[in-house]
Scaffold this active site. Sequence first.
Site, PDB file in Angstrom:
ATOM      1  N   TYR A 292     144.992  72.122  34.993  1.00  0.00           N
ATOM      2  CA  TYR A 292     145.192  73.203  33.841  1.00  0.00           C
ATOM      3  C   TYR A 292     146.341  72.598  33.300  1.00  0.00           C
ATOM      4  O   TYR A 292     146.644  73.085  33.937  1.00  0.00           O
ATOM      5  CB  TYR A 292     144.059  74.614  33.874  1.00  0.00           C
ATOM      6  CG  TYR A 292     143.084  74.451  33.727  1.00  0.00           C
ATOM      7  CD1 TYR A 292     142.179  74.532  32.748  1.00  0.00           C
ATOM      8  CD2 TYR A 292     142.375  74.783  34.434  1.00  0.00           C
ATOM      9  CE1 TYR A 292     140.279  74.684  32.894  1.00  0.00           C
ATOM     10  CE2 TYR A 292     140.761  74.781  34.778  1.00  0.00           C
ATOM     11  CZ  TYR A 292     140.057  74.983  33.684  1.00  0.00           C
ATOM     12  OH  TYR A 292     138.868  74.517  34.267  1.00  0.00           O
TER      13      TYR A 292
ATOM     14  N   TYR B 233     138.584  72.797  41.176  1.00  0.00           N
ATOM     15  CA  TYR B 233     139.258  73.630  41.681  1.00  0.00           C
ATOM     16  C   TYR B 233     139.675  74.687  42.736  1.00  0.00           C
ATOM     17  O   TYR B 233     138.578  75.348  42.721  1.00  0.00           O
ATOM     18  CB  TYR B 233     140.343  73.544  40.834  1.00  0.00           C
ATOM     19  CG  TYR B 233     140.114  74.898  39.629  1.00  0.00           C
ATOM     20  CD1 TYR B 233     139.871  76.007  39.941  1.00  0.00           C
ATOM     21  CD2 TYR B 233     139.787  74.254  38.310  1.00  0.00           C
ATOM     22  CE1 TYR B 233     139.727  76.995  38.583  1.00  0.00           C
ATOM     23  CE2 TYR B 233     138.841  74.729  37.360  1.00  0.00           C
ATOM     24  CZ  TYR B 233     138.904  75.948  37.793  1.00  0.00           C
ATOM     25  OH  TYR B 233     138.424  77.197  36.301  1.00  0.00           O
TER      26      TYR B 233
ATOM     27  N   ARG C  54     135.817  76.082  42.486  1.00  0.00           N
ATOM     28  CA  ARG C  54     135.198  76.384  41.633  1.00  0.00           C
ATOM     29  C   ARG C  54     134.236  73.968  41.490  1.00  0.00           C
ATOM     30  O   ARG C  54     135.042  72.889  41.339  1.00  0.00           O
ATOM     31  CB  ARG C  54     135.787  76.101  40.086  1.00  0.00           C
ATOM     32  CG  ARG C  54     136.423  77.537  39.792  1.00  0.00           C
ATOM     33  CD  ARG C  54     135.520  78.452  39.746  1.00  0.00           C
ATOM     34  NE  ARG C  54     134.202  78.238  39.123  1.00  0.00           N
ATOM     35  CZ  ARG C  54     133.421  77.889  37.669  1.00  0.00           C
ATOM     36  NH1 ARG C  54     134.885  78.211  37.301  1.00  0.00           N
ATOM     37  NH2 ARG C  54     132.557  77.491  37.675  1.00  0.00           N
TER      38      ARG C  54
ATOM     39  N   HIS D 166     133.590  71.083  36.364  1.00  0.00           N
ATOM     40  CA  HIS D 166     133.175  71.904  35.146  1.00  0.00           C
ATOM     41  C   HIS D 166     133.941  71.818  33.757  1.00  0.00           C
ATOM     42  O   HIS D 166     135.172  71.350  33.546  1.00  0.00           O
ATOM     43  CB  HIS D 166     132.503  73.528  34.926  1.00  0.00           C
ATOM     44  CG  HIS D 166     134.113  74.334  35.842  1.00  0.00           C
ATOM     45  ND1 HIS D 166     134.452  74.016  36.423  1.00  0.00           N
ATOM     46  CD2 HIS D 166     134.754  75.324  34.170  1.00  0.00           C
ATOM     47  CE1 HIS D 166     135.724  74.895  36.303  1.00  0.00           C
ATOM     48  NE2 HIS D 166     135.525  75.446  35.740  1.00  0.00           N
TER      49      HIS D 166
ATOM     50  N   HIS E  48     134.300  74.038  29.995  1.00  0.00           N
ATOM     51  CA  HIS E  48     133.925  75.021  29.318  1.00  0.00           C
ATOM     52  C   HIS E  48     134.436  74.066  27.714  1.00  0.00           C
ATOM     53  O   HIS E  48     134.308  74.302  26.961  1.00  0.00           O
ATOM     54  CB  HIS E  48     135.963  75.991  29.422  1.00  0.00           C
ATOM     55  CG  HIS E  48     135.917  76.616  30.446  1.00  0.00           C
ATOM     56  ND1 HIS E  48     135.444  77.485  30.924  1.00  0.00           N
ATOM     57  CD2 HIS E  48     137.079  75.922  31.526  1.00  0.00           C
ATOM     58  CE1 HIS E  48     136.066  77.974  32.230  1.00  0.00           C
ATOM     59  NE2 HIS E  48     136.716  76.683  32.770  1.00  0.00           N
TER      60      HIS E  48
HETATM   61 FE   LIG Z   1     137.453  76.437  34.140  1.00  0.00          FE
END
Ligand SMILES: [Fe+3]
Lengths: 255, 186
Positions: free
Chosen positions: A124, A163, A173, A176, A178
């Site tokens: 991110y 990640y 995870r 995906h 958000h």
């Molecule tokens: Fe996330």
Amino acid sequence: MTLTQADIDGELAEIRAGHEKARAAGASVAHHPPRDFPPYRSSLLRHPKQPLVAVRRDPETVELSGPVFGRTDVTELDHDLTRQHAGEPLGERITVSGRLLDSAGRPVRGQLVELWQANASGRYAHRRDQHPAPLDPNFTGVGRVLTGDDGSYRFTTIKPGAYPWRNHENAWRPAHIHFSLFGSAFTQRLVTQMYFPGDPLLAYDPILQSVTDDAARARLVAAYDHSLSRPEQSLGYRWDIVLDGPSATWIEEGR
Amino acid sequence: MTYLPPTPSHTVGPFYGYALPFPGGGDIAPRERSDAITLHGYVYDGAGEPVPDALVEFWQADPGGSVAGAPGSMRRDPVTGGFLGRDGVAFTGFGRVPTDADGHYAVRTLPPGAPTVPYISVCVFARGLTHHLFTRAYLAEGPDALLASLTPERRATLIARPEPHRTHRFDIRLQGEEETVFLDFA
Ligand SMILES: [Fe+3]
């Protein structure tokens, strides 16, 4: 003691069995995850223990209306996350498209859809993300769009990477995106995540698995749609979103 | 009648900070309004620790009681792609702020004109919270069906405490003693 994936899998299986038993005994489908979901460790101290208090609906209820957005709130390029920087981002270009509907199947028109995601490496653009995967100077991972008259939305982006996180040992995870959504009423507000079909990590993820109903969980996984794929450009995924909760029009219709 | 089952909710996660907050998100009141009020407080978890990664949203009627709202909360700049801020005139009725490292939030807004007992609707998101929570910050006590349905202790969690300089303190406790009353509109 560090929790392993096997510990988490055991907890998930137990919760799922409990859910199936409750369903067999006539309980209604839980479409949303319980706020108290121990396999997702951060939920432990962050869910209320008192039951929610039901609000009687009357036309005075402020929450039956909601925020509105318009063309001043988005720019032309906000829906294309691959064109927000001077260069091309790394990764597999994708188109994500679908419709935003209320539970009566009516399109939610002209409303704001926001998305954010990790880059192709699973990182991110957030200072607190310490995952040692590379940042991409040509990808921020934030998009916005207003829905069309038929409730449709469309984003061009890149497929995010999986990640790691620290819920338990070797926790990952699945890929995906958000999403944040507004309906015609504040009661319809929704923040959620979209997943990709066939991802082997789906079964291991306590966040996705916090949705205990199989059919409800399946609704968080987009469908590959070849008709959305663009030649030489991007692969297409379709994902329709249905908002819960009453709005002012439900009152007008006497529901 | 059609019924489509809803898309399930998920947590906002820890990394929304570069995506959802926007400059002026807490400046709901247009500039130069002498009747503006401040609503502020802390978000706490079940251990009484501040929650530094909550996102709090606000929705309310304007001083005349209208809930029509207006666009322009997150006005964008088509030249730079950044945020322009609100236009300084329109009252959109919507605010969004992340809590800071102390778990504190603050918004500057106008007093809502409706309903009879004025309140600001509050929606809380956080890492660890699988489904957002609704509550209300009441700016006064009075005849209100929701307030009347609660015990005095529970009711107190919905009343923003007046402070000097048109400021109201509204803490949000996700769990534990003095847990905030959260609402169900289904
Ligand atoms: Fe996330």
